[in-house]
Write a protein that holds these residues in place. Structure first.
Motif, PDB file in Angstrom:
ATOM      1  N   ASP A  68       0.813  -1.213   0.000  1.00 40.71           N
ATOM      2  CA  ASP A  68       0.000   0.000   0.000  1.00 40.71           C
ATOM      3  C   ASP A  68       0.845   1.262   0.000  1.00 40.71           C
ATOM      4  N   SER A  72       0.293   4.227  -2.566  1.00 46.31           N
ATOM      5  CA  SER A  72      -0.050   5.565  -2.060  1.00 46.31           C
ATOM      6  C   SER A  72       1.115   6.527  -2.272  1.00 46.31           C
ATOM      7  N   ILE A  75       1.032   7.584  -5.924  1.00 43.32           N
ATOM      8  CA  ILE A  75      -0.087   8.498  -6.191  1.00 43.32           C
ATOM      9  C   ILE A  75       0.198   9.871  -5.582  1.00 43.32           C
ATOM     10  N   GLN A  96      -5.001   3.196 -12.014  1.00 42.93           N
ATOM     11  CA  GLN A  96      -4.895   4.336 -11.087  1.00 42.93           C
ATOM     12  C   GLN A  96      -3.612   5.125 -11.363  1.00 42.93           C
ATOM     13  N   TYR A 379     -10.840  -0.473 -11.093  1.00 41.61           N
ATOM     14  CA  TYR A 379     -12.000  -1.099 -10.469  1.00 41.61           C
ATOM     15  C   TYR A 379     -12.370  -0.268  -9.239  1.00 41.61           C
ATOM     16  N   ASN A 381     -13.840   0.722  -5.586  1.00 38.88           N
ATOM     17  CA  ASN A 381     -13.814  -0.054  -4.341  1.00 38.88           C
ATOM     18  C   ASN A 381     -15.058  -0.917  -4.190  1.00 38.88           C
ATOM     19  N   ARG A 384     -15.044  -4.495  -5.687  1.00 37.98           N
ATOM     20  CA  ARG A 384     -14.400  -5.565  -4.922  1.00 37.98           C
ATOM     21  C   ARG A 384     -15.244  -5.972  -3.716  1.00 37.98           C
TER      22      ARG A 384
ATOM     23  N   TRP B 230      -8.060  -1.955  10.611  1.00 39.76           N
ATOM     24  CA  TRP B 230      -7.352  -2.013   9.310  1.00 39.76           C
ATOM     25  C   TRP B 230      -6.380  -3.195   9.314  1.00 39.76           C
ATOM     26  N   SER B 235      -4.991  -5.175   6.293  1.00 46.12           N
ATOM     27  CA  SER B 235      -4.117  -4.018   6.088  1.00 46.12           C
ATOM     28  C   SER B 235      -3.725  -3.804   4.627  1.00 46.12           C
ATOM     29  N   SER B 236      -4.727  -3.770   3.765  1.00 50.29           N
ATOM     30  CA  SER B 236      -4.420  -3.449   2.370  1.00 50.29           C
ATOM     31  C   SER B 236      -5.630  -2.765   1.742  1.00 50.29           C
ATOM     32  N   PHE B 237      -5.366  -1.981   0.695  1.00 56.42           N
ATOM     33  CA  PHE B 237      -6.464  -1.260   0.048  1.00 56.42           C
ATOM     34  C   PHE B 237      -7.430  -2.212  -0.656  1.00 56.42           C
ATOM     35  N   THR B 238      -7.029  -3.469  -0.775  1.00 48.75           N
ATOM     36  CA  THR B 238      -7.911  -4.413  -1.464  1.00 48.75           C
ATOM     37  C   THR B 238      -8.648  -5.328  -0.493  1.00 48.75           C
ATOM     38  N   TYR B 240      -9.559  -4.338   3.088  1.00 46.28           N
ATOM     39  CA  TYR B 240      -9.938  -3.759   4.377  1.00 46.28           C
ATOM     40  C   TYR B 240     -11.451  -3.887   4.618  1.00 46.28           C
ATOM     41  N   GLY B 256      -9.629   4.422   1.686  1.00 48.92           N
ATOM     42  CA  GLY B 256      -9.858   3.609   0.488  1.00 48.92           C
ATOM     43  C   GLY B 256     -10.234   4.469  -0.694  1.00 48.92           C
ATOM     44  N   ARG B 257     -11.055   5.501  -0.430  1.00 49.42           N
ATOM     45  CA  ARG B 257     -11.456   6.382  -1.534  1.00 49.42           C
ATOM     46  C   ARG B 257     -10.274   7.209  -2.024  1.00 49.42           C
ATOM     47  N   PHE B 259      -6.744   6.581  -1.630  1.00 47.58           N
ATOM     48  CA  PHE B 259      -5.595   5.888  -2.217  1.00 47.58           C
ATOM     49  C   PHE B 259      -5.957   4.606  -2.953  1.00 47.58           C
ATOM     50  N   GLY B 260      -7.121   4.039  -2.645  1.00 49.83           N
ATOM     51  CA  GLY B 260      -7.546   2.846  -3.365  1.00 49.83           C
ATOM     52  C   GLY B 260      -8.217   3.218  -4.668  1.00 49.83           C
ATOM     53  N   ALA B 261      -9.163   4.176  -4.586  1.00 54.08           N
ATOM     54  CA  ALA B 261      -9.920   4.557  -5.779  1.00 54.08           C
ATOM     55  C   ALA B 261      -9.395   5.846  -6.420  1.00 54.08           C
TER      56      ALA B 261
END
Lengths: 418, 295
Positions: A68, A72, A75, A96, A379, A381, A384, B230, B235-238, B240, B256-257, B259-261
């Protein structure tokens, strides 16, 4: 000292001073944390040293990051203008990274490379990096194809003949039931994480209908395959250990002869190999059974090497091509016994005979991509979480297989429509 | 003239003011700005009005995260403070070595990194061979998969959080207990008050300001719960939030919004919604206190 020699000395000093800052080019190179420790780090440092020797004045600074942190950091780096020059990441986050401008389009540089270089890479892996004819966003690096680890002690105790692995999902399910009847767990809970749902889909569903159509904002999953997926979760629910495939508890159950099957990437092999030395664990790894004989399931994916746009792009590209080139990938494969996206390295006789690689190469041939298509769209969130939620709902008998399939497709499409 | 006289004073305040403005005011202002924009961190931000706020509030994950949070607060705050209060009374009753020993033992989890705490408890909760299930086994109770059963996940988290935070609250309450004059208890004892009556009529009223702080702090901390769930859920964005989002909380959803999305505008809006909730909670706490004081 004559005036002329004094002037010559001054000129030499001036040219040295002027050349110094220009020649010193520092590249930030980010890798997964397991590439930045132990033997893997030593090999990375060897690559770096070789590259630095061939490119005087270039210095590569390697940094290990957790999954992560890597994403991060890239990004946030794109937003703040402080991107690493060359970096690893997973294919699944490619879209992303493109969206935030963290990845340079390497198409022209790729096309300028000799055909011999381009031919080294696995064609499917390379296609994953190229969402359109004029776009190439990565070079394939390490990767995996899922294989099925089998605890032979558990299977023997359940009266299963271990000499022939199950060829189809039906045979496999029968074996799982026998394992449960013998008082052991058959599988981890495959509904807990997106990747294990994808993995199960690759066993029972139509692999061509997996993923997202980003133009239409729709899932590609069809009712027939999805119903089979839901039924698989319903069937497996009473047989599973309730732990995720990624949990330490799952590995512990396997090592302590409580769990029969673990479908996952080859990275668990060192742990199981150590357990076979420490506690006599008897295990092997085979291809994941498929829906019908001759086919196989499981998922595949790659770690990629990307290059950031910016003043260091050219030299970063050269470094990227160096570390992904056959000789380096050969050394990686020998060190880790792990599959990678360099087909030439994988087919090298010395590497190809390594059991884990041999099986991985075969597995990748059948496996489904985790989140296709790559570099096209991210994809969301909800995609998933809906996938795991509805799958869990089916396993918890909140839905029949047909209801679960309908609900899943409908919710996924709603999520994508947003 | 007056301004010139105070110039050295302003100069002394300037470094702090500059840091405060750079690292506090500017991020807040820029976050507020981006909360009204669609922004992925790199491309130019596009003004979208209240769409981000609407998107957050109308999402299924927000509803889920908020309902988890409300239940979590309703249990964690009173239970956590009760446990800490009990521990403080216990430690207060000891003197010398044992007092120091228990104080250190109960405070130890506070200084453990969240990662370690979560790892320890993942092992403790492991199905079949985890310590908690071993204990259940001694009493012939069936094994429970605490971190996968949606009926037990939240309570499993609450137990970890209470274990982690009780020591901190205990130390604060203990300091408050030390400040209560001992002669009040002696007078109560002479009047025949039982231990419970002493706690009810002396300890709790005298600790009221400390309890107010602990409760307010507990609320604010609970609203920001993030690291332990978390870590407990992958402990991962995929991964949690755990099975069916039973351990999804607002800060996790916000991360998540972002750094994930890669929806920084939406994450910024989420942050301001959370800030507003925290302000409202805190104001309600102070309002209740003022009301009580007036009575």
């Amino acid at each position: 000292m004559t005036m002329r020699s004094r002037l010559a000395q001054l000129a030499a000093t001036a040219s040295l001073l002027a050349a110094g800052p220009v020649a010193a080019q520092e590249l930030q190179y980010w890798v997964y944390s397991d590439f930045a420790q132990g033997d893997a780090l030593k090999l990375q440092q060897e690559f770096i040293k070789e590259f630095e020797t061939a490119h005087p004045g270039v210095k590569i600074v390697i940094s290990g990051k957790g999954d992560d942190d890597l994403t991060s950091g890239q990004i946030a780096g794109a937003a703040s203008g402080s991107l690493p020059d060359v970096f690893m990441n997973g294919l699944a986050v490619g879209a992303q990274l493109v969206e935030v401008g963290a990845l340079a389009n390497l198409h022209d540089q790729w096309m300028a490379m000799p055909q011999e270089f381009r031919d080294q890479f696995d064609k499917d892996a390379m296609a994953s990096c190229s969402p359109a004819p004029d776009k190439i966003y990565c070079l394939p690096y390490t990767g995996f194809g899922e294989i099925m680890f089998r605890n032979l002690t558990v299977l023997e105790e359940a009266g299963i003949d271990t000499t022939t692995p199950p060829a189809t999902w039906d045979e496999w399910l029968e074996q799982m039931k026998k394992v449960k009847a013998a008082g052991k767990f058959a599988m981890p809970d495959q509904t807990q994480v997106f990747n294990s749902v994808a993995s199960t889909y690759a066993v029972v569903g139509d692999k061509a209908k997996w993923g997202v159509d980003f133009d239409k904002h729709q899932t590609l999953m069809d009712p027939e395959s999805t119903t089979k997926l839901m039924q698989a979760f319903i069937d497996m629910a009473p047989l599973n250990s309730g732990t995720s495939r990624n949990d330490q508890a799952t590995k512990d159950l396997f090592i302590t002869n409580q769990l029969a099957f673990h479908v996952v990437g080859p990275w668990v092999d060192p742990t199981y190999k150590q357990a076979s030395v420490d506690s006599g664990l008897k295990y092997d790894f085979v291809l994941v059974p498929g829906g019908k004989a001759g086919d196989h399931g499981g998922i595949k994916s790659y770690e990629i090497v990307g290059v950031a746009p910016g003043p260091n792009q050219d030299i970063a590209w050269q470094f990227a091509t160096y570390i992904t080139e056959k000789q380096q990938m050969l050394r990686w494969a020998k060190l880790l016994s792990r599959y990678n996206g360099n087909a030439a390295a994988m087919s090298d006789p010395e590497v190809a005979k390594l059991p884990l690689i041999e099986k991985s190469v075969e597995a990748v041939h059948y496996a489904a991509d985790v989140m296709p298509p790559y570099f096209v769209g991210a994809y969301p969130n909800c995609y998933r979480s809906i996938m795991t939620d509805v799958s869990s709902g089916a396993a918890d008998k909140e839905y029949t297989a047909e209801e679960g399939a309908k609900e899943l497709i409908s919710q996924l499409n709603d999520c994508l429509a947003q | 003239m007056n301004a010139r006289k105070h110039l050295p004073h302003y100069a002394m305040v300037l470094p702090f003011a500059a840091l405060f403005a750079t690292f506090f005011l500017y991020p807040i202002a820029s976050g507020f700005y981006y909360s009204f924009h669609s922004w992925n961190g790199a491309n130019p931000a596009v003004y979208v009005g209240l769409a981000n706020y609407q998107s957050v509030v109308s999402s299924r994950d927000f509803t889920r995260a908020m309902s988890n949070l409300m239940l979590y607060i309703a249990i964690t705050v009173p239970l956590g403070i009760s446990v800490a209060f009990g521990l403080a009374l216990l430690v207060d009753s000891f003197r010398g070595f044992w007092s120091n020993f228990f104080r250190s033992a109960f405070f130890l989890p506070v200084i453990l990194p969240a990662f370690l705490a979560a790892t320890i408890w993942r092992w403790m909760y492991a199905p079949n061979f985890g310590l908690v299930n071993m204990i259940l086994g001694w009493f012939d109770l069936p094994s429970v998969n605490f971190l996968n059963d949606t009926g037990t996940m939240l309570y499993a988290l609450i137990a970890v959080d209470i274990w982690v935070s009780a020591g901190f609250n205990m130390v604060i309450l203990l300091a408050g207990l030390k400040g209560i004059p001992r002669d009040l208890y002696e007078a109560a004892r002479l009047d025949g008050a039982s231990k419970l009556q002493q706690i009810r009529y002396i300890t709790i009223p005298m600790l009221a300001p400390v309890l107010f702080f602990v409760v307010t702090y507990g609320f604010i901390s609970a609203l920001q719960v993030f690291d332990v769930p978390w870590l407990l859920t992958g402990s991962s964005f995929t991964a949690y939030g755990g099975r069916r989002g039973a351990l999804l909380f607002p800060v996790m959803d916000m991360m998540g919004r972002a750094f994930g999305a890669v929806r920084f505008g939406e994450a910024a809006a989420y942050g301001f919604i959370l800030t507003l909730i925290i302000i409202l909670f805190t104001a309600a706490m102070f309002g209740l206190r003022a009301l009580r004081a007036r009575k």
